[in-house]
Design an enzyme around this catalytic site. Structure first.
Site, short mmCIF file in Angstrom:
data_model
loop_
_atom_site.label_atom_id
_atom_site.label_comp_id
_atom_site.label_asym_id
_atom_site.label_seq_id
_atom_site.Cartn_x
_atom_site.Cartn_y
_atom_site.Cartn_z
N LYS A 65 14.38 1.03 -6.59
CA LYS A 65 13.57 0.56 -7.72
C LYS A 65 12.12 0.26 -7.41
CE LYS A 65 17.68 -0.67 -9.89
NZ LYS A 65 18.39 -0.20 -8.66
N TYR A 70 28.93 4.08 -5.47
CA TYR A 70 27.79 3.16 -5.43
C TYR A 70 27.79 2.35 -4.14
CZ TYR A 70 24.63 -0.68 -6.38
OH TYR A 70 23.61 -1.58 -6.29
N ASN A 103 -21.35 4.61 -3.98
CA ASN A 103 -20.16 5.19 -3.35
C ASN A 103 -19.13 5.68 -4.37
OD1 ASN A 103 -21.18 4.52 -0.82
ND2 ASN A 103 -20.30 2.46 -0.92
N GLN A 111 19.95 -0.13 -4.52
CA GLN A 111 19.05 -1.07 -5.17
C GLN A 111 17.60 -0.85 -4.69
OE1 GLN A 111 20.33 -5.17 -6.12
NE2 GLN A 111 18.87 -5.81 -4.56
N SER A 128 -23.21 -0.76 -2.00
CA SER A 128 -22.90 -1.32 -0.70
C SER A 128 -23.53 -2.70 -0.62
CB SER A 128 -23.47 -0.41 0.39
OG SER A 128 -23.67 -1.15 1.58
N THR A 183 -14.43 29.53 0.76
CA THR A 183 -13.20 29.66 1.54
C THR A 183 -13.58 29.09 2.91
OG1 THR A 183 -13.71 31.86 2.39
CG2 THR A 183 -12.45 31.77 0.34
N HIS A 184 -12.66 28.44 3.57
CA HIS A 184 -12.94 27.75 4.85
C HIS A 184 -14.09 26.76 4.72
CE1 HIS A 184 -10.62 31.13 6.66
NE2 HIS A 184 -11.30 31.85 5.78
N SER A 192 17.82 -8.95 -7.33
CA SER A 192 16.88 -7.90 -7.71
C SER A 192 16.07 -8.27 -8.95
CB SER A 192 17.62 -6.58 -7.96
OG SER A 192 18.70 -6.78 -8.85
N ASN A 251 27.34 -1.06 -12.10
CA ASN A 251 26.99 0.21 -11.46
C ASN A 251 26.59 1.28 -12.46
OD1 ASN A 251 27.69 -1.19 -9.21
ND2 ASN A 251 29.54 0.00 -8.72
N1 ARG Z 1 20.94 -4.70 -8.70
C1 ARG Z 1 21.87 -3.66 -8.51
C2 ARG Z 1 21.11 -2.36 -8.22
O1 ARG Z 1 19.96 -2.34 -8.46
C3 ARG Z 1 22.72 -3.49 -9.73
C4 ARG Z 1 24.09 -2.96 -9.45
C5 ARG Z 1 24.89 -3.99 -8.74
N2 ARG Z 1 26.22 -3.57 -8.54
C6 ARG Z 1 26.97 -4.22 -7.67
N3 ARG Z 1 28.17 -3.78 -7.53
N4 ARG Z 1 26.54 -5.20 -6.96
O2 ARG Z 1 21.64 -1.41 -7.74
#
Ligand code: ARG
Length: 469
Positions: A325, A317, A285, A322, A277, A155-156, A23, A110
Site C-alpha cells: 500500500k 493471502y 534554476n 500489506q 540561489s 544523436t549522441h 495499517s 482478505n
Molecule cells: N491490513 C491488511 C492488508 O493490508 C488487511 C487484510 C488483513 N487480513 C488478515 N488476515 N490479517 O493486507
C-alpha cells in the site's frame, strides 16, 4: 486497541506488535472505497436473503453517515483501530447495533482489502489518465505553434539534422500516448471483482458474486478465490507503467534542463517554475524539472519493492501483502504531482526560436542535405559525403556555417555546386523536404497534428481500443 479478532486470544497484544501490525495510518486512504465495497456487499446479502431488507437499510444509512462524518471532520480516523476495515465496522456497530454486526457476513478482510485496493487503483488510473491527457493537450498546443520553428535534432547529443520544435515535442506526444494506452490495458485486465472470495476458499453463504461485481462496475467476478486474495499483479503492472511515465518525464526534464542552460539558451522557464540561489544572484534554476527527474528513482524503487515482496509468497493471502500500500500510494501521488507541475511548467515556458534556428545552422545540421544536393547532380553518395566533409572542415577553420561559404569556395572543392546550393541547404528546405510519414516536414506534420486532434477528442476507451502503435 479495537480489534476484530479478540475472541481466540488470552493476552493483550503488545503495543509494539500492535503498531507493527496496524495499517490504519495508511489504509485510511481508501476509506471511501471501503464504504463503497461494504455497501455493495450488504446490498447483495439482502438480495440473497442472507440479511433482511431492514438490516440492509440500517447498514446502508449507517455507512453513509460514517462517510459524511469523516468527510466533514466530525469523526476522526484514529489509530485506536488496527485498520480502516475495523474502524468502519466498529463505528457501524456503535451506530446501528445488531445489524452492524452482520456487515462482515460471508466476507474476510482478505477479499475486502483486495477489493478496496482494486477500487482505489482503478479510480487513480482514471485520474492519472486524465492528467496525462492534459499533458498531451499542452504538448499539442506547443506543436501547433511550432511547425516552422527550426532547431537541431541530436544523436549522441551531437547536432545531427534539422528538425522542428513541433517534431521534437511530437516524440513526447507519442510516448505519453503509449503511457495512456498502458494504463488502459492495466485497467481492463484488472477489472474483475474479488469480493466474495472470503479468506481464500469462498464461503458457504449463497453469495451472488456477479451481482456485487456489477454493482461495483467490474466487468465480472474473479474465477479463483485463492488467486483473488493474493493477486497483486495489477499493482506491479501499474508501478511499471508509472515508472515508464516517470522515465518519459525525466528524459524531457533533462532536455529542459539542458535547453535552459546558458550554453543552449533555447528556452526561458517561467519565474513561477524556477527558483533562485541564496548566494549567486544571477541564478535561475530549473528546480521543477530537476525534481521530476529526481523523483523518478522513487517510483522505480516502488516497483522493485513490490516485485521483491511478492516473489516468495505462498498461496494465498500473507501479511507481507500489506506492504503493497504505502509504496503504491506514494508512487501514484508522486506521479500525479509530477504530471501536474510538469504540465504547468511546459505550458508557461518561452521558446527562444531564433537561438534554436541559429544553433541548427551553426552545427552543420544541413551537411547531409549538402551531400544529397551533390547526389542529385550525379555524384555517388560516398563521394559526396567526403566532399561535404572537406567543406565542413573549411567552415570550422573559418568559424562559419555552410551557408556562409562563397560559391567559389564551394566550386573549388567540387565544380558540381551551383548558386542553388544555398536554397538547397537552407533550414527551410532541409526541414520542409523531409516529408516521409513521421518526419518533421510541415505538410506531414499537419497530418499528424490532425490525427492527434482526433485522438484527443476521443474517450480513453475509444482512443485505445484496438490501437496500433
Ligand atoms: N491490513 C491488511 C492488508 O493490508 C488487511 C487484510 C488483513 N487480513 C488478515 N488476515 N490479517 O493486507
Amino acid at each position: 486497541m479495537a480489534q476484530l479478532w479478540g475472541g481466540r486470544f488470552t493476552k493483550e497484544t503488545d503495543k509494539l506488535v500492535y503498531n507493527f501490525n496496524a495499517s490504519i495510518s495508511f489504509d485510511q486512504k481508501f476509506f471511501e472505497q471501503d464504504i463503497r465495497g461494504s455497501k455493495a456487499h450488504v446490498t447483495m446479502l439482502a438480495k440473497q436473503g442472507i440479511l433482511t431488507r431492514e438490516e440492509q437499510e440500517k447498514i446502508l444509512i449507517g455507512l453513509d453517515r460514517i462517510y459524511e462524518d469523516v468527510k466533514s471532520g466530525r469523526l476522526e480516523i484514529t489509530d485506536k483501530y488496527e485498520d480502516i476495515h475495523s474502524f468502519v465496522e466498529a463505528n457501524l456497530i456503535e451506530r446501528v447495533g445488531e445489524a452492524g454486526k452482520k456487515l462482515h457476513t460471508g466476507r474476510s478482510r482478505n477479499d475486502q482489502v483486495a477489493l478496496d485496493m482494486k477500487l482505489y487503483v482503478r479510480d487513480e488510473i482514471d485520474e492519472l489518465d486524465a492528467q496525462v491527457k492534459k499533458l498531451l493537450y499542452a504538448l499539442q498546443k506547443i506543436m501547433e505553434e511550432n511547425v516552422h520553428t527550426y532547431m537541431p535534432g541530436f544523436t549522441h547529443l551531437q547536432k545531427a539534422q534539422p528538425v522542428t520544435l513541433a517534431h521534437h515535442v511530437g516524440a513526447y506526444f507519442e510516448m505519453f500516448k503509449r503511457d495512456r494506452s498502458r494504463l488502459y490495458d492495466i485497467r481492463s485486465r484488472m477489472n474483475t471483482c474479488p469480493l466474495g472470495s472470503g479468506a481464500l476458499a469462498g464461503t458457504t453463504y449463497p453469495l451472488d458474486r456477479e451481482y456485487t461485481a456489477m454493482l461495483l462496475k467490474f466487468d465480472s467476478a474473479t474465477l479463483n478465490s485463492m488467486d483473488s486474495v493474493s493477486d497483486r499483479d495489477y499493482i506491479i503492472e501499474l508501478l511499471s507503467a508509472l515508472s515508464t511515465i516517470m522515465m518519459h518525464l525525466s528524459r524531457f526534464s533533462e532536455e529542459i534542463i539542458l535547453w535552459n542552460s546558458n550554453e543552449y539558451q533555447f528556452i526561458e522557464i517561467d519565474d513561477a517554475y524556477s527558483t533562485g540561489s541564496s548566494i549567486m544572484p544571477q541564478k535561475k534554476n530549473p528546480d521543477i524539472a530537476e525534481l521530476v527527474r529526481g523523483k523518478t528513482g522513487r517510483v522505480y524503487g516502488a516497483l522493485m519493492t513490490i516485485l521483491t515482496t511478492m516473489k516468495g509468497i505462498p498461496l494465498a493471502y500473507n501479511k507481507d501483502m500489506q506492504e503493497d500500500k504505502e509504496l503504491t500510494f506514494d508512487a501514484i501521488d508522486t506521479v500525479k504531482g509530477c504530471l501536474a507541475l510538469f504540465t504547468g511548467m511546459i505550458s508557461t515556458m518561452q521558446f527562444k526560436k531564433e537561438n534554436m534556428e541559429k544553433s541548427a545552422k551553426n552545427g552543420f545540421t544541413n551537411a547531409t542535405d549538402a551531400a544529397d544536393y551533390l547526389v542529385n547532380h550525379g555524384i555517388a553518395f560516398r563521394d559526396a559525403h567526403g566532399i561535404v566533409g572537406r567543406l565542413v572542415l573549411l567552415c570550422i577553420e573559418k568559424g562559419i556555417s555552410l551557408d556562409e561559404l562563397s560559391l567559389d569556395e564551394y566550386k573549388a572543392i567540387c565544380p558540381a555546386f551551383d548558386e542553388d546550393i544555398y536554397e538547397a541547404i537552407s533550414m527551410k528546405t532541409c526541414v520542409e523536404k523531409r516529408q516521409t510519414l513521421g518526419a518533421p516536414g510541415p505538410s506531414v506534420m499537419e497530418n499528424v497534428l490532425e490525427e492527434n486532434r482526433r485522438y484527443l477528442e476521443k474517450s480513453s476507451i475509444e482512443a485505445n481500443r484496438g490501437r496500433r502503435f
